[in-house]
Design an enzyme around this catalytic site. Structure first.
Site, PDB file in Angstrom:
ATOM      1  N   GLU A 104      76.578  59.594  16.962  1.00  0.00           N
ATOM      2  CA  GLU A 104      76.671  58.742  15.533  1.00  0.00           C
ATOM      3  C   GLU A 104      75.290  58.261  15.069  1.00  0.00           C
ATOM      4  O   GLU A 104      75.332  58.423  13.746  1.00  0.00           O
ATOM      5  CB  GLU A 104      77.467  57.199  16.249  1.00  0.00           C
ATOM      6  CG  GLU A 104      77.608  56.293  15.129  1.00  0.00           C
ATOM      7  CD  GLU A 104      78.242  54.965  15.527  1.00  0.00           C
ATOM      8  OE1 GLU A 104      79.303  55.138  16.052  1.00  0.00           O
ATOM      9  OE2 GLU A 104      77.644  53.851  15.002  1.00  0.00           O
ATOM     10  N   ARG A 130      65.283  57.746 -21.473  1.00  0.00           N
ATOM     11  CA  ARG A 130      64.869  56.189 -22.011  1.00  0.00           C
ATOM     12  C   ARG A 130      63.632  56.137 -22.793  1.00  0.00           C
ATOM     13  O   ARG A 130      62.471  56.361 -22.090  1.00  0.00           O
ATOM     14  CB  ARG A 130      65.212  55.513 -20.567  1.00  0.00           C
ATOM     15  CG  ARG A 130      64.940  53.920 -20.921  1.00  0.00           C
ATOM     16  CD  ARG A 130      65.608  53.463 -21.965  1.00  0.00           C
ATOM     17  NE  ARG A 130      65.421  51.917 -21.969  1.00  0.00           N
ATOM     18  CZ  ARG A 130      66.147  51.006 -22.927  1.00  0.00           C
ATOM     19  NH1 ARG A 130      67.025  51.390 -23.695  1.00  0.00           N
ATOM     20  NH2 ARG A 130      65.523  49.775 -22.923  1.00  0.00           N
ATOM     21  N   GLN A 141      52.719  56.037 -15.763  1.00  0.00           N
ATOM     22  CA  GLN A 141      52.369  56.354 -14.430  1.00  0.00           C
ATOM     23  C   GLN A 141      53.128  55.432 -13.280  1.00  0.00           C
ATOM     24  O   GLN A 141      53.525  56.248 -12.325  1.00  0.00           O
ATOM     25  CB  GLN A 141      50.847  56.342 -14.011  1.00  0.00           C
ATOM     26  CG  GLN A 141      50.077  57.581 -14.967  1.00  0.00           C
ATOM     27  CD  GLN A 141      48.689  57.502 -14.742  1.00  0.00           C
ATOM     28  OE1 GLN A 141      48.070  56.350 -14.541  1.00  0.00           O
ATOM     29  NE2 GLN A 141      47.876  58.657 -14.808  1.00  0.00           N
TER      30      GLN A 141
END
Ligand SMILES: Cc1cc2nc3c(=O)[nH]c(=O)nc-3n(C[C@H](O)[C@H](O)[C@H](O)COP(=O)(O)OP(=O)(O)OC[C@H]3O[C@@H](n4cnc5c(N)ncnc54)[C@H](O)[C@@H]3O)c2cc1C
Length: 241
Positions: A104, A130, A141
């Site tokens: 798991e 954008r 940056q």
């Protein structure tokens, strides 16, 4: 192992009693694996079929994310199971549990790596398209560094998952590697989804983008299958601390 459920030998079977909280997919499961203490035999795993007399499945709990995975409780009151419902033999429950947890923890966050990649690709596109103050936001940056961190996380998560899968296939997977995989993939996924929201600004806060839902799902990832703290506790023991 901390465990409240008990099983008493009863003729050629066992009588189970107690309750189990936190059963993922409990609302849909046809079969449950229940671990219980058997006097003088130790922790034992049982297969219990839905509909067995004495078994009650609780109502799905209302939670903050993972909407497609139900979470229920399980109540056992004199629930009788035959002897062949025992997994691997009486007293072998801890070994069964640890094997199940190994698999798991190694694999449960594998789908999150794909979502991290999708977030990276969407984030890159947004940073390029954008525009604010006359240029793409990715030309700042600080924004570029955030996208690079998303790239780092995705690449490292994928490398770790591939190493873990290879160990699983060649039979060398151990608990420290499984814990490390669960720990890093869940924490990286959580950080990735938060960064994706930051990158999209106010729009990222809108449900229609799907980003808040991913963040809520990722919070579950640092809790289920053992919290990040517990993975670190296991790793500390591995390091001899
Ligand atoms: C979405 C979801 C699905 C789940 N599915 C399942 C499932 O299918 N099966 C199942 O068995 N469980 C499931 N769980 C339960 C989950 O595994 C537990 O919630 C988790 O292991 C923490 O246990 P707890 O809730 O008892 O918290 P607690 O043990 O009370 O812990 C509370 C806080 O204390 C910290 N803590 C506790 N003990 C220590 C320690 N020794 N050292 C350091 N820190 C410690 C924890 O890290 C945590 O921050 C699920 C949980 C969620 C949220």
């Amino acid at each position: 192992m901390a465990m409240a459920a008990q099983a008493e030998p009863d003729g050629d079977g066992y009588l189970l009693s107690g309750s189990k909280l936190w059963v993922t997919n409990g609302a849909e499961a046809d079969v449950f694996v229940v671990f219980a203490r058997v006097p003088e035999q130790g922790v034992t795993g049982f297969v219990v079929e839905r509909g067995a007399a004495g078994l009650t499945v609780g109502a799905p709990m209302d939670k903050m994310g993972l909407a497609r995975a139900s979470l229920t409780s399980l109540y056992l009151e004199g629930c009788r199971v035959p002897a062949d419902a025992v997994l691997e033999g009486p007293g072998r429950g801890a070994a069964v549990f640890h094997t199940a947890m190994l698999h798991e923890r190694a694999l449960i966050l594998a789908p999150a790596v794909g979502v991290m990649r999708a977030q990276l690709e969407a984030g890159l596109k947004h940073a390029r398209t954008r525009r604010q103050f006359g240029r793409p936001i990715g030309k700042n940056q600080l924004v570029a560094a955030r996208v690079v961190e998303m790239y780092e996380r995705y690449v490292l998560a994928r490398m770790l998952l591939e190493k873990t899968c290879a160990a699983l296939v060649d039979g060398t997977l151990d608990a420290p590697l499984a814990c490390l995989t669960k720990l890093r993939l869940s924490e990286w996924a959580l950080a990735q989804h938060l960064d994706a929201i930051r990158l999209h600004g106010g729009t990222g806060y809108l449900e229609e983008t799907g980003l808040p839902a991913h963040l809520r799902d990722a919070i579950g990832g640092v809790l289920y299958s053992g919290t990040s703290d517990m993975q670190r506790v296991i790793l500390a023991a591995h390091l001899g601390l």
